[in-house]
Design a protein around this motif. Sequence first.
Motif, PDB file in Angstrom:
ATOM      1  N   CYS A   1     -24.235 -18.547   5.185  1.00 28.47           N
ATOM      2  CA  CYS A   1     -24.605 -17.051   5.096  1.00 28.47           C
ATOM      3  C   CYS A   1     -23.503 -16.085   6.002  1.00 28.47           C
ATOM      4  O   CYS A   1     -23.884 -15.198   6.206  1.00 28.47           O
ATOM      5  CB  CYS A   1     -25.835 -16.796   5.595  1.00 28.47           C
ATOM      6  SG  CYS A   1     -27.256 -17.420   4.513  1.00 28.47           S
ATOM      7  N   THR A   2     -22.435 -16.590   6.465  1.00 26.94           N
ATOM      8  CA  THR A   2     -21.424 -15.700   6.980  1.00 26.94           C
ATOM      9  C   THR A   2     -20.648 -15.395   5.708  1.00 26.94           C
ATOM     10  O   THR A   2     -19.952 -16.001   5.007  1.00 26.94           O
ATOM     11  CB  THR A   2     -20.527 -16.520   7.875  1.00 26.94           C
ATOM     12  OG1 THR A   2     -21.541 -16.934   9.023  1.00 26.94           O
ATOM     13  CG2 THR A   2     -19.358 -15.489   8.527  1.00 26.94           C
ATOM     14  N   ALA A   3     -20.366 -14.135   5.483  1.00 32.62           N
ATOM     15  CA  ALA A   3     -19.707 -13.693   4.170  1.00 32.62           C
ATOM     16  C   ALA A   3     -18.469 -12.762   4.631  1.00 32.62           C
ATOM     17  O   ALA A   3     -18.257 -12.246   5.930  1.00 32.62           O
ATOM     18  CB  ALA A   3     -20.711 -12.494   3.540  1.00 32.62           C
ATOM     19  N   THR A   4     -17.538 -12.999   3.569  1.00 36.99           N
ATOM     20  CA  THR A   4     -16.210 -12.379   3.661  1.00 36.99           C
ATOM     21  C   THR A   4     -16.025 -11.560   2.568  1.00 36.99           C
ATOM     22  O   THR A   4     -16.290 -12.016   1.410  1.00 36.99           O
ATOM     23  CB  THR A   4     -14.955 -13.351   3.568  1.00 36.99           C
ATOM     24  OG1 THR A   4     -15.145 -14.145   4.792  1.00 36.99           O
ATOM     25  CG2 THR A   4     -13.733 -12.611   3.776  1.00 36.99           C
ATOM     26  N   VAL A   5     -15.827 -10.182   2.748  1.00 38.45           N
ATOM     27  CA  VAL A   5     -15.804  -9.253   1.590  1.00 38.45           C
ATOM     28  C   VAL A   5     -14.472  -8.643   1.595  1.00 38.45           C
ATOM     29  O   VAL A   5     -13.830  -8.259   2.502  1.00 38.45           O
ATOM     30  CB  VAL A   5     -16.613  -8.008   2.044  1.00 38.45           C
ATOM     31  CG1 VAL A   5     -16.352  -7.065   0.738  1.00 38.45           C
ATOM     32  CG2 VAL A   5     -17.940  -8.425   2.127  1.00 38.45           C
TER      33      VAL A   5
ATOM     34  N   MET B   1     -18.536 -27.820   1.730  1.00 40.79           N
ATOM     35  CA  MET B   1     -19.404 -26.541   1.800  1.00 40.79           C
ATOM     36  C   MET B   1     -19.532 -25.899   0.677  1.00 40.79           C
ATOM     37  O   MET B   1     -18.384 -25.521   0.301  1.00 40.79           O
ATOM     38  CB  MET B   1     -19.357 -25.750   3.189  1.00 40.79           C
ATOM     39  CG  MET B   1     -20.326 -25.001   3.156  1.00 40.79           C
ATOM     40  SD  MET B   1     -20.200 -23.584   4.657  1.00 40.79           S
ATOM     41  CE  MET B   1     -19.494 -24.611   5.929  1.00 40.79           C
ATOM     42  N   ALA B   2     -20.657 -25.483   0.011  1.00 43.27           N
ATOM     43  CA  ALA B   2     -20.767 -24.781  -1.243  1.00 43.27           C
ATOM     44  C   ALA B   2     -20.726 -23.353  -0.963  1.00 43.27           C
ATOM     45  O   ALA B   2     -20.860 -22.764   0.256  1.00 43.27           O
ATOM     46  CB  ALA B   2     -22.130 -24.838  -1.771  1.00 43.27           C
ATOM     47  N   THR B   3     -19.976 -22.448  -1.690  1.00 44.06           N
ATOM     48  CA  THR B   3     -19.501 -21.116  -1.431  1.00 44.06           C
ATOM     49  C   THR B   3     -20.108 -20.221  -2.650  1.00 44.06           C
ATOM     50  O   THR B   3     -19.731 -20.779  -3.859  1.00 44.06           O
ATOM     51  CB  THR B   3     -18.004 -20.828  -1.187  1.00 44.06           C
ATOM     52  OG1 THR B   3     -17.609 -21.661  -0.070  1.00 44.06           O
ATOM     53  CG2 THR B   3     -17.816 -19.488  -1.133  1.00 44.06           C
ATOM     54  N   THR B   4     -20.683 -19.226  -2.456  1.00 43.49           N
ATOM     55  CA  THR B   4     -20.920 -18.111  -3.629  1.00 43.49           C
ATOM     56  C   THR B   4     -19.916 -17.294  -3.857  1.00 43.49           C
ATOM     57  O   THR B   4     -19.408 -16.643  -2.853  1.00 43.49           O
ATOM     58  CB  THR B   4     -22.373 -17.680  -3.361  1.00 43.49           C
ATOM     59  OG1 THR B   4     -23.287 -18.721  -3.191  1.00 43.49           O
ATOM     60  CG2 THR B   4     -22.605 -16.594  -4.573  1.00 43.49           C
ATOM     61  N   HIS B   5     -19.354 -16.949  -4.951  1.00 38.39           N
ATOM     62  CA  HIS B   5     -18.234 -16.040  -5.306  1.00 38.39           C
ATOM     63  C   HIS B   5     -19.030 -14.757  -6.176  1.00 38.39           C
ATOM     64  O   HIS B   5     -19.611 -15.079  -7.230  1.00 38.39           O
ATOM     65  CB  HIS B   5     -17.220 -16.723  -6.042  1.00 38.39           C
ATOM     66  CG  HIS B   5     -16.236 -15.859  -6.398  1.00 38.39           C
ATOM     67  ND1 HIS B   5     -14.927 -15.575  -5.712  1.00 38.39           N
ATOM     68  CD2 HIS B   5     -15.730 -15.091  -7.517  1.00 38.39           C
ATOM     69  CE1 HIS B   5     -14.176 -14.556  -6.249  1.00 38.39           C
ATOM     70  NE2 HIS B   5     -14.723 -14.297  -7.432  1.00 38.39           N
ATOM     71  N   ILE B   6     -19.113 -13.717  -5.475  1.00 34.56           N
ATOM     72  CA  ILE B   6     -19.819 -12.647  -6.022  1.00 34.56           C
ATOM     73  C   ILE B   6     -18.957 -11.368  -6.165  1.00 34.56           C
ATOM     74  O   ILE B   6     -18.131 -11.037  -5.328  1.00 34.56           O
ATOM     75  CB  ILE B   6     -20.919 -11.947  -5.064  1.00 34.56           C
ATOM     76  CG1 ILE B   6     -21.845 -13.043  -4.826  1.00 34.56           C
ATOM     77  CG2 ILE B   6     -21.646 -10.919  -5.972  1.00 34.56           C
ATOM     78  CD1 ILE B   6     -22.980 -12.792  -3.989  1.00 34.56           C
ATOM     79  N   PRO B   7     -18.323 -11.125  -7.484  1.00 35.02           N
ATOM     80  CA  PRO B   7     -17.614 -10.074  -7.700  1.00 35.02           C
ATOM     81  C   PRO B   7     -18.128  -8.576  -7.376  1.00 35.02           C
ATOM     82  O   PRO B   7     -19.195  -8.441  -7.753  1.00 35.02           O
ATOM     83  CB  PRO B   7     -17.051  -9.922  -9.355  1.00 35.02           C
ATOM     84  CG  PRO B   7     -18.306 -10.914  -9.864  1.00 35.02           C
ATOM     85  CD  PRO B   7     -18.964 -11.598  -8.875  1.00 35.02           C
TER      86      PRO B   7
ATOM     87  N   GLY C   1     -12.964  -6.089  -6.098  1.00 37.13           N
ATOM     88  CA  GLY C   1     -13.133  -7.095  -5.104  1.00 37.13           C
ATOM     89  C   GLY C   1     -14.125  -8.252  -5.122  1.00 37.13           C
ATOM     90  O   GLY C   1     -14.681  -8.159  -6.266  1.00 37.13           O
ATOM     91  N   VAL C   2     -14.362  -9.002  -4.061  1.00 30.16           N
ATOM     92  CA  VAL C   2     -15.267 -10.106  -4.308  1.00 30.16           C
ATOM     93  C   VAL C   2     -15.812 -10.463  -2.963  1.00 30.16           C
ATOM     94  O   VAL C   2     -15.387  -9.974  -1.809  1.00 30.16           O
ATOM     95  CB  VAL C   2     -14.608 -11.381  -4.660  1.00 30.16           C
ATOM     96  CG1 VAL C   2     -13.160 -11.027  -4.912  1.00 30.16           C
ATOM     97  CG2 VAL C   2     -14.659 -12.542  -3.852  1.00 30.16           C
ATOM     98  N   ILE C   3     -16.876 -10.965  -2.887  1.00 26.53           N
ATOM     99  CA  ILE C   3     -17.727 -11.307  -1.869  1.00 26.53           C
ATOM    100  C   ILE C   3     -17.737 -12.758  -2.026  1.00 26.53           C
ATOM    101  O   ILE C   3     -18.249 -13.539  -2.903  1.00 26.53           O
ATOM    102  CB  ILE C   3     -19.061 -10.710  -1.676  1.00 26.53           C
ATOM    103  CG1 ILE C   3     -19.033  -9.161  -1.582  1.00 26.53           C
ATOM    104  CG2 ILE C   3     -19.935 -11.354  -0.519  1.00 26.53           C
ATOM    105  CD1 ILE C   3     -20.481  -8.539  -1.459  1.00 26.53           C
TER     106      ILE C   3
END
Length: 62
Positions: A29-33, A1-7, A21-23
Amino acid sequence: MATTHIPIFMRIGDGAEQEVGVIDMPVSCTATVTVTSCGVAAALRAAADEIEHPSSGEEATT
């Protein structure tokens, strides 16, 4: 599954940005912060240093 990494960055005043941190958001669309305490501490240290020793030539006020 593809994941987006947002700093996540924090900037206080005119100081430099610090990554705190990172999201991680998978396509579902279930996110981990995640916020790192060392990143927040580094940003706060940079802010304190700027207050004590202004780089813009301004005098620090107490």
